[in-house]
Design an enzyme around this catalytic site. Structure first.
Site, PDB file in Angstrom:
ATOM      1  N   CYS A 289       0.828  -1.212   0.000  1.00  0.00           N
ATOM      2  CA  CYS A 289       0.000   0.000   0.000  1.00  0.00           C
ATOM      3  C   CYS A 289       0.864   1.265   0.000  1.00  0.00           C
ATOM      4  O   CYS A 289       1.592   1.515   0.958  1.00  0.00           O
ATOM      5  CB  CYS A 289      -0.912  -0.050   1.230  1.00  0.00           C
ATOM      6  SG  CYS A 289      -1.733   1.485   1.637  1.00  0.00           S
TER       7      CYS A 289
ATOM      8  N   CYS B 145       0.203   3.648   2.878  1.00  0.00           N
ATOM      9  CA  CYS B 145       0.725   3.052   4.119  1.00  0.00           C
ATOM     10  C   CYS B 145       2.223   3.323   4.244  1.00  0.00           C
ATOM     11  O   CYS B 145       2.729   3.565   5.344  1.00  0.00           O
ATOM     12  CB  CYS B 145       0.484   1.546   4.145  1.00  0.00           C
ATOM     13  SG  CYS B 145      -1.255   1.073   4.169  1.00  0.00           S
TER      14      CYS B 145
END
Length: 145
Positions: free
Chosen positions: A69, A72
């Site tokens: 991600c 993230c």
């Protein structure tokens, strides 16, 4: 009389009672001598979740993330920096949503990164998306000890 909190040791999961005024003194576990409040976020799994989140009385902020991600990856260093700075007023932890799918599913995580503040297993706040340092600290402020 001073107030104290029950905290689970991140290494051996033994429950320890720590006086709130001693949280800044780098308390160690009475059983294994490990640091009770390490600077780095804890890795939560189905094996340690109950002790570290439900049975511990210090509020905990959890970062639900995944290695693939992009947002993230942006949030990770911000979260880690705030954890190092505020880690004596609340615990910081991460749940890898790929490795811990059942744990992430338990909370209905639909997007990542998602941050959640919990105390004694009860959700207090939730925020999806990347936050900058100032935003994160402001969001956490009402939940710190």
């Amino acid at each position: 009389m001073s107030k104290s909190l029950v905290l689970a040791c991140p290494q051996c999961l033994a429950l320890n009672r720590v006086a709130t005024e001693r949280l800044n003194d780098n308390p160690s576990c009475g059983k294994c001598s490990s640091a009770m409040l390490p600077e780095a976020p804890l890795e939560l799994t189905s094996a340690n979740y109950e002790a570290l989140v439900v049975r511990s009385e210090l509020p905990i902020v959890i970062d639900f993330w995944a290695s693939w991600c992009g947002p993230c990856k942006t949030m990770g260093p911000i979260f880690n920096g705030v954890a190092a700075e505020m880690g004596t007023r609340m615990r910081f932890a991460k749940i890898d949503t790929e490795a811990q799918q059942a744990l992430a599913g338990r909370f209905g995580i639909r997007s990542i990164p998602t941050l959640m503040v919990m105390k004694k297993g009860q959700e207090l706040a939730r925020q999806a998306g990347v936050m900058q340092v100032g935003q994160l600290k402001q969001w956490l402020a009402p939940h710190t000890v």
